[in-house]
Design an enzyme around this catalytic site. Structure first.
Site, short mmCIF file in Angstrom:
data_model
loop_
_atom_site.label_atom_id
_atom_site.label_comp_id
_atom_site.label_asym_id
_atom_site.label_seq_id
_atom_site.Cartn_x
_atom_site.Cartn_y
_atom_site.Cartn_z
N ASP A 1 33.56 51.49 33.46
CA ASP A 1 33.23 51.66 34.87
C ASP A 1 31.81 52.20 35.04
O ASP A 1 31.33 52.99 34.22
CB ASP A 1 34.23 52.62 35.51
CG ASP A 1 34.22 52.56 37.03
OD1 ASP A 1 33.68 51.58 37.58
OD2 ASP A 1 34.75 53.49 37.65
N ARG B 1 23.67 44.62 41.32
CA ARG B 1 24.81 45.03 40.51
C ARG B 1 24.91 44.25 39.19
O ARG B 1 25.28 44.81 38.16
CB ARG B 1 26.10 44.83 41.31
CG ARG B 1 26.28 45.83 42.44
CD ARG B 1 27.54 45.48 43.25
NE ARG B 1 28.73 45.47 42.42
CZ ARG B 1 29.46 46.55 42.14
NH1 ARG B 1 29.10 47.72 42.62
NH2 ARG B 1 30.53 46.45 41.38
N SER C 1 39.53 42.78 36.28
CA SER C 1 40.88 42.97 36.81
C SER C 1 41.26 41.86 37.79
O SER C 1 40.40 41.11 38.26
CB SER C 1 40.97 44.33 37.52
OG SER C 1 40.27 44.28 38.76
N ASN D 1 39.34 42.22 40.87
CA ASN D 1 37.91 41.88 40.82
C ASN D 1 37.60 40.51 41.39
O ASN D 1 36.45 40.21 41.76
CB ASN D 1 37.38 41.96 39.38
CG ASN D 1 37.22 43.38 38.88
OD1 ASN D 1 37.20 43.63 37.67
ND2 ASN D 1 37.10 44.34 39.79
N ARG E 1 35.76 40.44 44.72
CA ARG E 1 34.35 40.85 44.85
C ARG E 1 33.52 39.67 45.38
O ARG E 1 33.98 38.53 45.41
CB ARG E 1 33.82 41.31 43.48
CG ARG E 1 34.42 42.64 43.03
CD ARG E 1 33.74 43.17 41.79
NE ARG E 1 34.22 44.50 41.46
CZ ARG E 1 33.74 45.25 40.48
NH1 ARG E 1 32.76 44.79 39.73
NH2 ARG E 1 34.23 46.45 40.25
N ARG F 1 37.84 56.51 30.37
CA ARG F 1 37.24 55.92 31.56
C ARG F 1 35.87 56.54 31.79
O ARG F 1 35.72 57.76 31.79
CB ARG F 1 38.10 56.12 32.81
CG ARG F 1 37.45 55.45 34.03
CD ARG F 1 38.36 55.33 35.22
NE ARG F 1 37.71 54.50 36.23
CZ ARG F 1 38.34 53.77 37.13
NH1 ARG F 1 39.65 53.75 37.15
NH2 ARG F 1 37.67 53.04 38.01
#
Length: 251
Positions: free
Chosen positions: A21, A34, A66, A69, A72, A189
């Site tokens: 992450d 991004r 995931s 995702n 997005r 994480r």
């Protein structure tokens, strides 16, 4: 003494899972899009695989994409899929050199054909490797995984292949994507977030959880070793008392 010299090779977690992450925030800090963060995150993936293999971790599972995702922005998803293809191509030599066996879990049918083809090629190329097992969780969601497992078990009951009273933890485990892997010992994480995000909900029942503020593209060898040392300084009781664990260790 260096961090790696402090690692007790006899107490290395067998299976480590990582929620990678912070790519987007890393890019934002640098006033970049991004996708720039995702591209730089590949270096952290390589470092983590190599370090895990070096200290004797047997299985490493990375949460790469995931089921959520897919929601997005389309450009980001397209770029991520393109990055997956290029990364797999570029990493084949490293995977072979480090004796890494690649596999993937998730609803892989949702992946673009080109990404799915490249993924299967690398899985086949590394299938005979005997080192660390690297599992990429792609288009993965733990609730979907569990739902599909229960559906398969239910169908076996309908077909009289299985009786309800025969359903055990082992039976459920054998119907999961990860049925060939041991339970997760350590879940890492990055980025400071402290949640599981629908990742390996069954498999992490007794995992040690490790959260770090380091953003994924900055997560290097030293960061991974710190997580391992933190794990080794904990007492894993699995519902027992400290006294019971101590007695078992002394037997």
């Amino acid at each position: 003494m260096s961090l790696i010299e402090q690692i007790d090779k006899d107490r290395v977690p067998e299976h480590v899972a990582v929620i990678m992450d912070g790519n987007g925030r890393w890019a934002k800090q640098k006033s970049m899009p991004r996708v720039f963060g995702h591209k730089n995150g590949v270096k952290a993936v390589r470092s983590t695989i190599e370090t895990a293999g070096e200290i004797g971790v047997k299985a490493l599972t990375l949460y790469a994409f995931s089921t959520e995702n897919w929601n997005r922005p389309k450009l980001e998803v397209k770029t991520l899929m393109s990055l997956l293809v290029s990364s797999l191509k570029n990493e084949v030599k490293n995977l072979q050199k480090n004796n890494v066996k690649l596999q993937a879990i998730g609803n892989l049918n949702l992946l673009p054909e080109k990404a799915r083809k490249e993924l299967n090629e690398v899985i086949n190329l590394t299938s005979n490797n005997s080192g660390i097992i690297l599992t990429l969780a792609l288009s993965y969601g733990a609730r979907e995984e569990l739902t599909q497992a229960f559906q398969k078990i239910s169908q076996k009951i309908v077909n009289k292949e299985l009786m309800p009273e025969e359903i055990t933890e082992k039976v459920i485990n054998n119907h999961l994507y990860t049925f060939t892997l041991p339970d997760v010992d350590l879940l890492i994480r990055t980025s400071g977030e402290q949640r599981i995000s629908n990742f390996l909900l069954w498999q992490i029942a007794y995992s040690e959880l490790y959260f770090t503020d380091v953003l994924w593209p900055d997560f290097g060898k030293e960061d991974f070793l710190k997580a391992i040392l933190n794990y080794q300084n904990r007492e894993r009781r699995f519902g027992k008392t400290s006294e019971q664990i101590e007695k078992i260790d002394n037997e």
